[in-house]
Structure formats: C-alpha cells, structure tokens
Design an enzyme around this catalytic site. Structure first.
Site, mmCIF file in Angstrom:
data_model
loop_
_atom_site.group_PDB
_atom_site.id
_atom_site.type_symbol
_atom_site.label_atom_id
_atom_site.label_comp_id
_atom_site.label_asym_id
_atom_site.label_seq_id
_atom_site.Cartn_x
_atom_site.Cartn_y
_atom_site.Cartn_z
ATOM 1 N N GLY A 179 21.292 56.967 24.570
ATOM 2 C CA GLY A 179 21.118 55.999 25.653
ATOM 3 C C GLY A 179 20.085 56.425 26.681
ATOM 4 N N THR A 198 38.903 60.093 22.661
ATOM 5 C CA THR A 198 38.963 58.760 23.265
ATOM 6 C C THR A 198 37.563 58.222 23.497
ATOM 7 O OG1 THR A 198 41.031 59.351 24.338
ATOM 8 C CG2 THR A 198 39.873 57.421 25.215
ATOM 9 N N CYS A 234 11.625 70.503 27.196
ATOM 10 C CA CYS A 234 12.641 71.468 26.781
ATOM 11 C C CYS A 234 12.096 72.884 26.746
ATOM 12 C CB CYS A 234 13.165 71.107 25.397
ATOM 13 S SG CYS A 234 13.607 69.389 25.269
ATOM 14 N N GLN A 287 13.416 58.797 20.254
ATOM 15 C CA GLN A 287 12.245 58.334 21.009
ATOM 16 C C GLN A 287 11.745 56.998 20.463
ATOM 17 O OE1 GLN A 287 10.677 59.717 23.702
ATOM 18 N NE2 GLN A 287 11.972 61.514 23.812
ATOM 19 N N GLY A 347 22.208 62.190 21.718
ATOM 20 C CA GLY A 347 21.325 62.489 20.594
ATOM 21 C C GLY A 347 21.684 63.794 19.909
ATOM 22 N N THR A 348 21.927 64.819 20.690
ATOM 23 C CA THR A 348 22.222 66.142 20.124
ATOM 24 C C THR A 348 23.462 66.094 19.240
ATOM 25 O OG1 THR A 348 21.213 67.187 22.056
ATOM 26 C CG2 THR A 348 22.664 68.562 20.712
ATOM 27 N N ASN A 401 8.753 63.524 20.290
ATOM 28 C CA ASN A 401 9.006 63.480 21.731
ATOM 29 C C ASN A 401 7.917 64.176 22.550
ATOM 30 O OD1 ASN A 401 10.489 65.550 20.174
ATOM 31 N ND2 ASN A 401 10.832 66.447 22.178
HETATM 32 C C1 LIG Z 1 16.300 63.554 23.954
HETATM 33 C C2 LIG Z 1 16.151 63.778 22.515
HETATM 34 C C3 LIG Z 1 17.190 64.371 21.769
HETATM 35 C C4 LIG Z 1 18.473 64.875 22.410
HETATM 36 O O1 LIG Z 1 19.231 63.830 22.910
HETATM 37 P P1 LIG Z 1 20.400 64.092 23.996
HETATM 38 O O2 LIG Z 1 20.975 62.737 24.239
HETATM 39 O O3 LIG Z 1 19.729 64.684 25.194
HETATM 40 O O4 LIG Z 1 21.376 65.017 23.391
HETATM 41 C C5 LIG Z 1 16.996 64.543 20.419
HETATM 42 N N1 LIG Z 1 15.848 64.148 19.814
HETATM 43 C C6 LIG Z 1 14.827 63.600 20.493
HETATM 44 C C7 LIG Z 1 13.597 63.165 19.775
HETATM 45 C C8 LIG Z 1 14.942 63.389 21.865
HETATM 46 O O5 LIG Z 1 13.935 62.840 22.544
#
Ligand SMILES: *Cc1c(COP(=O)(O)O)cnc(C)c1O
Length: 383
Positions: free
Chosen positions: A195, A232, A320, A175, A69-70, A147
């Site tokens: 994921g 890759t 977090c 989320q 996600g990040t 989240n």
């Molecule tokens: C977990 C989350 C992220 C970050 O995702 P990662 O896969 O941990 O980098 C970003 N946004 C939201 C809303 C999340 O819940």
C-alpha cells in the site's frame, strides 16, 4: 516542501484515509466472530477481497492480505521453497533487498540460487533467464519495475519462459502500481504488492498466488487468509490499501501521461544544465515516476543535505542503502563507474508533484552542484 521521494513512501490519498475511518471505530469486530459485529467485518473483508480480485483479474481466494511488500515477498519465496524442501531458485542481481536477503537466507538453508546479471539499463535479459533453468529449479522471481532506476522488466515474456520450463514465477510489483496488473495477461503465478507505494497506508500488502500453486505458510495460528496467513485481519489498513489500488489503477493512463511530462522536464532540464552527469535505467522501458541521475565527482549524501536545506527531499541511489557509502547493488550490477555511482540521486515523484515544483528544483540544484564540485577540487588540491 518539495517531496521527490515517492519511491520510498507516498503521501496518503485523503479519499483513502476517509475509506479507512469506519473500520477503526464502527466496524471493529473480528471477521472470525459469529455475531453481528463479526459478520459486518467479515462481509466488508469479503467485499474488499472481491474488489481486489477484480483489479487483478483473479479469484478472491487467490489474494492473501499481508503486512506489506516484505512479508508478501517472504511468503512467496520462502513459501514455495519450504514446500519443495530443496532446489534451485532464479532471481536477478537488481532485486529489492526483500528478495535478495530472503534468497541469501535460503542459500544458508541449503537451497541454491542464481542471481542473474542485468544489462547496463538494469534489465533482465530473457535469453540469460532462459539459460538459467536447471532440472532442479523450483522458483523464479524477477522484479517488475526497479525501485532504484525505474527500469521495467518484460514480465510477460519472462513468466512465459518460466511456464515453459514448468517453474513457478513470482514478481515483486511493489513499484508497479501504475502498470498492468492483470495477472492472467502477465502470466505470473505469484505477485507481491504493497500500500505504501500507491498513496495507500503503510504496513499492508498482498500476495497474489494462483490457486494451483503450493505454498507453505510463514505464520501459523487461527487459519485466516485460507490458512495461508494466520492473524486477525487488519481491516482498516486493508480497506485503505484496496481503495488506493482501485484509484491508482483507474487513473493510471491519465497519471502516466502527466508523470511522463514531468519526467522529461526533469531529465532534459538536468542534462542540459549540469555537465558530467548521466541518466540511469532504460531509455524507454521505465517508470514515468522515476529519474535516477549520476553526477560525476559529487557525494550523493552532500547533495541530499544541501537540497534538504532548501526543502527539497530526494534519495540517494537507493533509500535502503543510503546509509552506507558503498554504491548500491543495483548500480554495481549495471556497472555504473564508481566516480558516477557515488553521486547518484533518485528523484521519484507522483500524485502530489507539480510542474512548478520541478521548475524550482531545476533552478535551485545546478548552482549547488557547481559549488559542491568546486569545493571538492579545493579539498583534493590540498591533499
Ligand atoms: C518498498 C518495496 C518493498 C518492500 O515493501 P514494504 O511494504 O516496505 O515491506 C519491496 N520491493 C520493492 C520493489 C519496493 O519498492
């Protein structure tokens, strides 16, 4: 063990684990290699991209697989900002840190950013959103489902406002695995997913980017992912992620109904058994998998510790920010009073959560809270 922290991490679905297995040892080739083993990997990757495109109702070339996600969020926001080189960005004050910190970095680079206030439910008002657009606005980014408190924004409406202003729209959908992910219906230009929040593997995600949407890469190298994300491709993780996405979306109606029942049991159970507490987030526009409750005169950290001793795992307002004593930026943005905000617990549940586990929570937690509150009164009387 009663695991109620699915918004931080979800257990891997055994079917997903199985789906990943062949790509560790059998189909290990580099999808960029010209020989049979490389071709097998490339064909598998193409098929996975096609399956993903079917779930999101988009073209396969519009999917960029990332490390989570990040990275997807950084690629979306930095990728657009750096392509335009200057300009104004609209986001909200209730975003995930991945969005907020990326925007703060862009401010240091000379971009200007509007962090929209949210209402007391943590929701972005389409009216305020509309008013934030300027001549130099290049991008808007609003979280799909929060989240911390689970509030769901009206992404369709917000995206259509952005489109009206000819400004690109990104949503952090990490989320929102159980919600509508039809990119055309949502009308978004960019969408980030991962994921780890949908019973898939960690360290893998995707960025959907509309084919006509510009994007400056973050990573340069071998030109994988259409030149948008070199390196890759991580086939085992991608295979697991795509399987998890398919399963989650296929089962979402049924699972939403099941989780809604669990959710209302938790909410009514806590509110009826524990005095002086409040539910955070929107009363109806909310994820069925999240309950955020603020307990007055409770330190969230203490309650988490006591529940942990009973084998019940929950999070403070936000996983977090749980290490700092400051209430989370989302609760602050929602103007939750300090004496409540400090005692905020997020119960998040999912696939593996059962009604029996919730019964145990509702039996074990109220007496703990009573004791913690009594101790607090004793401590403050001694001061
Ligand atoms: C977990 C989350 C992220 C970050 O995702 P990662 O896969 O941990 O980098 C970003 N946004 C939201 C809303 C999340 O819940």
């Amino acid at each position: 063990m009663i695991y109620l922290d699915h918004a931080s991490a979800t257990p891997l679905d055994p079917g997903v684990q199985e789906e990943m297995q062949p790509y560790f040892i059998k189909v290990f080739g580099n999808p960029g290699s010209p020989h049979r083993l490389g071709l097998d990997a490339k064909n598998a990757l193409d098929a996975l991209r096609q399956s993903t495109a079917s779930v999101l109702s988009c073209h396969p070339e519009e999917i960029i697989f990332t490390s989570g996600g990040t990275e997807s969020i950084n690629l979306a926001i930095q990728g657009i900002a750096h392509w335009f080189k200057r300009g104004h960005i609209i986001t909200s004050s209730a975003e995930h840190e991945a969005v907020l910190e990326t925007c703060r970095q862009l401010e240091r680079e000379g971009f200007s950013v509007t962090y929209l206030e949210v209402d007391r439910y943590g929701m972005v008002s389409p009216l305020l959103f509309e008013r934030a657009f300027r001549q130099d606005t290049i991008l808007s980014s609003i979280i799909y489902a929060n989240n911390e408190v689970g509030t769901i924004n009206s992404i369709q409406e917000l995206a259509s406002i952005a489109r009206h202003h000819n400004v690109l729209f990104h949503t952090d959908a990490c989320q929102a695995g159980l919600l509508d992910l039809h990119t055309g219906r949502l009308g978004v230009d960019l969408l980030s997913l991962n994921g780890s929040k949908i019973n898939g593997p960690k360290g893998v995600g995707l960025l959907y980017h509309r084919s006509d949407c510009p994007l400056q890469p973050l990573l340069f190298g071998g030109g994988q992912e259409n030149g948008k994300r070199s390196g890759t491709e991580n086939l085992p993780l991608i295979a697991g992620f795509v399987k998890a996405l398919e399963v989650t979306q296929a089962e979402k109606e049924e699972e939403m109904q099941r989780l809604k029942k669990i959710q209302s049991t938790i909410i009514s159970g806590i509110l009826s058994r524990v005095p002086n507490c409040q539910l955070n987030g929107h009363p109806t526009q909310r994820l069925p998998s999240n309950v955020s409750i603020s307990f007055r005169d409770i330190e969230a950290e203490q309650l988490i510790e006591e529940l942990d001793k009973q084998g019940i795992y929950v999070a403070a307002g936000s996983a977090c920010t749980s290490k700092s004593l400051e209430p989370s930026h989302v609760l602050k943005a929602m103007k939750v009073p300090l004496e409540y905000a400090q005692g905020t617990i997020r119960f998040s549940f999912g696939k593996t959560t059962s009604e029996e586990e919730i019964e145990t929570l509702l039996r074990v937690m109220p007496p703990i809270i009573e004791v913690l509150r009594k101790n607090q009164i004793i401590i403050s009387n001694h001061r």
